[in-house]
Design an enzyme around this catalytic site. Structure first.
Site, PDB file in Angstrom:
ATOM      1  CB  CYS A   1      -1.670   4.815   3.360  1.00  0.00           C
ATOM      2  SG  CYS A   1      -1.770   2.871   4.184  1.00  0.00           S
TER       3      CYS A   1
ATOM      4  CB  CYS B   1      -4.577   3.794   0.021  1.00  0.00           C
ATOM      5  SG  CYS B   1      -4.981   3.272   1.776  1.00  0.00           S
TER       6      CYS B   1
ATOM      7  CB  SER C   1      -4.208  -1.681  15.179  1.00  0.00           C
ATOM      8  OG  SER C   1      -5.143  -0.971  14.546  1.00  0.00           O
TER       9      SER C   1
ATOM     10  CE  LYS D   1      -7.370  -1.253   4.822  1.00  0.00           C
ATOM     11  NZ  LYS D   1      -6.186  -1.044   4.271  1.00  0.00           N
TER      12      LYS D   1
ATOM     13  CE  LYS E   1      -6.791  -3.837   7.575  1.00  0.00           C
ATOM     14  NZ  LYS E   1      -5.689  -3.170   6.733  1.00  0.00           N
TER      15      LYS E   1
ATOM     16  CB  CYS F   1      -0.821   0.031   1.217  1.00  0.00           C
ATOM     17  SG  CYS F   1      -2.349   1.152   1.003  1.00  0.00           S
TER      18      CYS F   1
ATOM     19  CE1 TYR G   1      -0.435  -5.196  14.362  1.00  0.00           C
ATOM     20  CE2 TYR G   1      -2.936  -5.441  14.304  1.00  0.00           C
ATOM     21  CZ  TYR G   1      -1.595  -4.890  13.839  1.00  0.00           C
ATOM     22  OH  TYR G   1      -1.681  -4.447  12.825  1.00  0.00           O
TER      23      TYR G   1
ATOM     24  NE  ARG H   1      -6.463   4.475   5.106  1.00  0.00           N
ATOM     25  CZ  ARG H   1      -5.462   5.495   5.164  1.00  0.00           C
ATOM     26  NH1 ARG H   1      -5.242   6.299   4.260  1.00  0.00           N
ATOM     27  NH2 ARG H   1      -4.520   5.238   6.122  1.00  0.00           N
TER      28      ARG H   1
END
Ligand code: PBG
Ligand code: ZN
Length: 333
Positions: free
Chosen positions: A122, A130, A274, A195, A248, A120, A313, A217
């Site tokens: 971004c 992006c 995240s 996404k 996602k 990407c 994560y 976005r």
């Protein structure tokens, strides 16, 4: 026969009985660990919004990949944080940039690890969008060759997988054509086909310094209200040559994971993003929920909904707990 004939509790009495009735299992090779790679000082920079995560230099990323590999984690997903940003995000295809360097270091130090590179712009553009801006909008078709250049740089460095996360139309086809033309037909494309424009990317953008300067976005990422559109996106990416697809974020979109699972026959990946991770940590820090139980329950939920793999994560902590549980079981025998 005494009522009731069916007693659900019979198979819940002991861990052994629960294990024989268990429908979904977690294994470290189903996990993908995201890593942030930079090239400045200090070498390890903790990310405040993502407890336990840090920006790492390529060498430290290779150390981390080796530790993950020893725990059985299957893949790492690399994000680059460049030293300089510009309007077109040219650091994205710099062969000496953080991601190509990390790929080469991981190849050397953790040869079993499957290496994915996020594609990407971004993280690399000074405006944080992006793709290329033209008249205040992201220009879809002008962005495609730039994404292809970045993907080629990562594939040349030795990435097994390139993962476009930009949501430009036609980018899977553009990447596939560029890779094949360069003799890199073996490089796989795992596309972020589905996404959503989400509130849950906040901590990532803080980590990568990629919050858009102006606007948001929603002109390219999907509307949270839609599931049929998710199927169109996933189908068109597979038709363009995607080897696997990503949904996602994860937890707010379990129905989407299930729908894509039923409609398509390629491996399906869910991304516990995240904000999902940070939210669990924040509540646990206040003593409101148990961190590790919430970790297992949420990743299991994504797997149960139909995801073959989970980008999270929590990959390292979860793999450590799975290894401990296996060891404890062996000791009992
Ligand atoms: C880059 C990218 C983002 C994430 C993955 N790839 C950020 C964004 O779209 O703003 C988010 C991952 C996360 O929140 O954990 N396009
Ligand atoms: Zn992006």
């Amino acid at each position: 026969m005494s009522y009731p004939a069916q007693r659900g509790r019979r198979l819940r009495r002991t861990e052994g009985l629960r294990a024989l009735a268990r429908e979904t299992r977690l294994s470290p090779d189903q996990l993908v660990a995201p890593l942030f790679v930079h090239q400045s000082e200090p070498a390890r920079q903790p990310i405040a919004s993502l407890p336990g995560q840090a920006r790492l230099t390529p060498e430290l990323a290779a150390d981390e990949a080796r530790a993950l590999s020893a725990l059985g984690v299957g893949s790492v997903l690399l994000f680059g944080i460049p030293a300089r940003k510009d309007a077109e995000g040219s650091a994205a295809w710099d062969e000496q940039g953080p991601v190509p360097r990390a790929i080469r270091a991981i190849r050397r130090h953790a040869p079993q690890m499957v290496v994915w590179a996020d594609v990407c712009l971004c993280e690399y553009t000074d405006h944080g969008h992006c793709g290329l801006l033209a008249d205040g909008e992201v220009d879809n078709d002008a962005t495609l060759p730039l994404l292809a250049r970045a993907a080629l740089a990562y594939a040349h460095a030795g990435a097994d997988v390139v993962a476009p996360s930009d949501m430009m139309d036609g980018r899977v086809q553009a990447l596939r054509a560029a890779l094949d033309h360069a003799g890199l037909s073996r490089t796989a494309i795992v596309s972020y086909a589905v996404k959503y424009a989400s509130a849950f990317f906040g901590p990532f953008r803080e980590a990568a310094g990629s919050t858009p300067r102006l606007g948001d976005r929603r002109g390219y990422q999907m509307d949270s209200a839609n599931v049929r559109e998710a199927l169109r996106e996933a189908e068109s990416d597979v038709a363009e040559g995607a080897d696997a697809v990503i949904v996602k974020p994860g937890l707010p979109y379990l129905d989407v994971v299930r729908a894509v699972r039923e409609a398509l026959h390629v491996p399906l990946v869910a991304y516990q993003v995240s904000g999902e991770y940070a939210m669990i940590h924040a509540a646990a820090e206040r003593g409101w929920i148990d961190l590790e139980r919430a970790m297992v329950e949420t990743v299991l939920g994504l797997r149960r909904a139909g995801a073959d793999l989970v980008i999270t994560y929590f990959a390292r902590t979860l793999a450590e707990r799975l290894a401990e549980a296996r060891l404890a079981l062996e000791e009992q025998r």
